[in-house]
Design a protein around this motif. Structure first.
Motif, short mmCIF file in Angstrom:
data_model
loop_
_atom_site.label_atom_id
_atom_site.label_comp_id
_atom_site.label_asym_id
_atom_site.label_seq_id
_atom_site.Cartn_x
_atom_site.Cartn_y
_atom_site.Cartn_z
N PRO A 170 0.89 -1.25 -0.08
CA PRO A 170 0.13 -0.15 0.02
C PRO A 170 1.02 1.16 0.20
O PRO A 170 0.08 2.40 -0.23
CB PRO A 170 -0.86 -0.09 1.67
CG PRO A 170 0.11 -0.85 1.44
CD PRO A 170 1.15 -1.86 1.09
N VAL A 171 2.54 0.97 0.43
CA VAL A 171 3.30 2.19 0.32
C VAL A 171 4.44 1.95 -0.88
O VAL A 171 4.49 0.66 -0.82
CB VAL A 171 3.61 2.61 1.28
CG1 VAL A 171 2.57 3.02 2.16
CG2 VAL A 171 4.07 1.77 2.14
N ILE A 228 10.50 3.85 3.49
CA ILE A 228 9.10 3.46 2.80
C ILE A 228 8.35 5.33 2.86
O ILE A 228 8.15 6.03 3.38
CB ILE A 228 8.58 3.06 4.58
CG1 ILE A 228 9.43 1.74 4.86
CG2 ILE A 228 6.70 3.20 3.87
CD1 ILE A 228 8.97 0.95 5.59
N THR A 229 7.71 4.86 1.89
CA THR A 229 7.03 6.06 1.16
C THR A 229 5.68 6.27 0.91
O THR A 229 5.32 5.49 0.23
CB THR A 229 7.89 7.03 -0.02
OG1 THR A 229 9.11 7.24 0.68
CG2 THR A 229 6.95 8.62 0.14
N GLY A 230 4.43 6.22 1.72
CA GLY A 230 3.41 7.01 1.42
C GLY A 230 2.14 7.21 2.84
O GLY A 230 2.97 8.09 3.54
N GLU A 231 1.29 6.93 2.51
CA GLU A 231 0.02 7.92 3.27
C GLU A 231 -1.10 6.06 4.24
O GLU A 231 -1.98 7.20 4.52
CB GLU A 231 -0.39 8.90 2.91
CG GLU A 231 -0.96 9.03 1.24
CD GLU A 231 -1.81 10.16 1.13
OE1 GLU A 231 -2.86 10.50 -0.20
OE2 GLU A 231 -1.53 11.10 1.70
N LEU A 232 -0.82 5.43 3.57
CA LEU A 232 -2.05 4.19 3.93
C LEU A 232 -0.96 3.56 4.81
O LEU A 232 0.01 3.54 4.56
CB LEU A 232 -2.67 3.46 2.72
CG LEU A 232 -2.94 4.48 1.02
CD1 LEU A 232 -3.05 3.37 0.51
CD2 LEU A 232 -4.40 4.31 2.03
N PRO A 233 -2.31 3.02 6.05
CA PRO A 233 -1.33 2.24 7.11
C PRO A 233 -0.45 1.04 5.99
O PRO A 233 -0.91 0.07 4.89
CB PRO A 233 -2.08 1.23 7.81
CG PRO A 233 -3.98 2.61 7.14
CD PRO A 233 -3.62 2.97 5.79
#
Length: 329
Positions: free
Chosen positions: A245-246, A262-267
């Motif tokens: 998800p990321v 790790i890059t992103g905004e979802l769990p």
């Protein structure tokens, strides 16, 4: 041995005066810097006898990483328990306001140049901030020999023999033992073997204001430790491991440490059963969940996940950039 229950751990940063340091770490860490002095390093996970990191909160507040290694080795280290006398990595933030000394670290096999109880020293940097004069020197220029290098030292022009580049935020650089290196006008995260063996080749002819004298050099030892084949080092090329998800990218993978971004905004999940992991928050913030408790992590925070807690969900609050560090299996 005490019955010790471990949880996600943060540690108090240990600030270090350095002649080349500045004050930019106060923008990254919440603990106030000592007044006035240039602070070049914050040791954020240190299992050194003279300066061990101390847990900053919870039931284990004030306990050192050394105490944890001695009293809960299986819970802390999992499958690595018994393999290391101390936690094998040393983690730092560096504020290189000025250029550091030109230096080199010995490889593990150069035992004649490694004091008892120490190891060689391979390290890596992740660039967090750059200034107008940002520079990284990494490796020699091709064709540099010991004779040429000594001649440049005599002329105080050693930079002529050093490969260099202008770093940008996000660059990651692997400095293997034996590589001549230095850097300036940057803030970086550093991971290294748990060693404090450094040999200075050149220090730009500067004077330490605290002593009124130049710092000591160890030219012969430094040259003995140089691998003259390590030339023209550039930032590593990140490898995308997954995007859902990321985005997870392999930053560096070697015999001493594995580093992932790790890059992103979802769990997403962090950590792994039976192995310790370390989280370094580069940007953003979020919460790690363990046993129905939530542990906050924001820019500049570093958190050790003991092996006993296994994998945990992490919930960002907006986009986050997180480094995840592990020991190679």
């Amino acid at each position: 041995m005490e019955q010790v229950t471990l949880y996600p751990l943060k540690f108090e940063p240990i600030y270090q005066y350095r002649i080349w340091g500045g004050r930019r770490l106060e923008n990254l860490l919440s603990k106030p810097l000592p007044p006035k002095d240039p602070i070049g390093e914050a040791w954020i996970l240190s299992d050194r006898d003279d300066q061990p990191s101390k847990v900053s909160y919870g039931k284990l507040k004030g306990k050192t990483i050394k105490w944890l290694m001695e009293n809960a080795p299986e819970k802390l280290m999992g499958k690595f328990a018994g393999q290391f006398k101390r936690f094998p990595l040393l983690l730092k933030f560096l504020d290189c306001q000025q250029v550091l000394s030109v230096q080199v670290h010995p490889s593990d096999d150069l035992t004649a140049y490694i004091p008892k109880g120490e190891s060689g020293k391979t390290e890596a940097w992740v660039v967090l901030e750059t200034g107008d004069k940002a520079i990284i020197y990494a490796g020699l220029k091709p064709g540099t020999t010991e004779q040429k290098l000594r001649a440049k030292l005599d002329e105080h022009k050693v930079a002529d023999d050093l490969a260099h580049f202008t770093p940008v935020i996000g660059d990651s650089v692997l400095i293997k033992a034996g590589t001549v290196h230095t850097l300036g006008d940057v803030v970086v995260f550093e991971v290294q073997e748990n060693s404090d063996v450094t040999y200075r080749l050149y220090d730009w002819d500067r004077i330490d204001e605290k002593t009124g004298k130049p710092r000591d050099l160890q030219v012969d030892k430094a040259i003995a430790c140089i691998d003259f084949n390590k030339t023209d080092i550039k930032p590593v090329t990140l490898v995308i491991k997954s995007e859902v998800p990321v985005q997870r990218e392999i930053v560096i993978r070697n015999e001493h440490f594995d580093l992932c971004r790790i890059t992103g905004e979802l769990p997403f999940m962090v950590g792994k059963e039976a192995t310790p992991h370390v989280l370094i928050c580069v940007d953003g913030k979020g919460d790690l969940e363990h046993n129905s408790d939530f542990y906050s992590l924001k820019k500049g925070d570093v958190m050790l996940l003991p092996a006993s807690i296994g994998a945990c969900p992490f919930v960002p609050k907006g986009e986050i950039i997180l480094l995840e560090l592990a020991l190679p299996e």
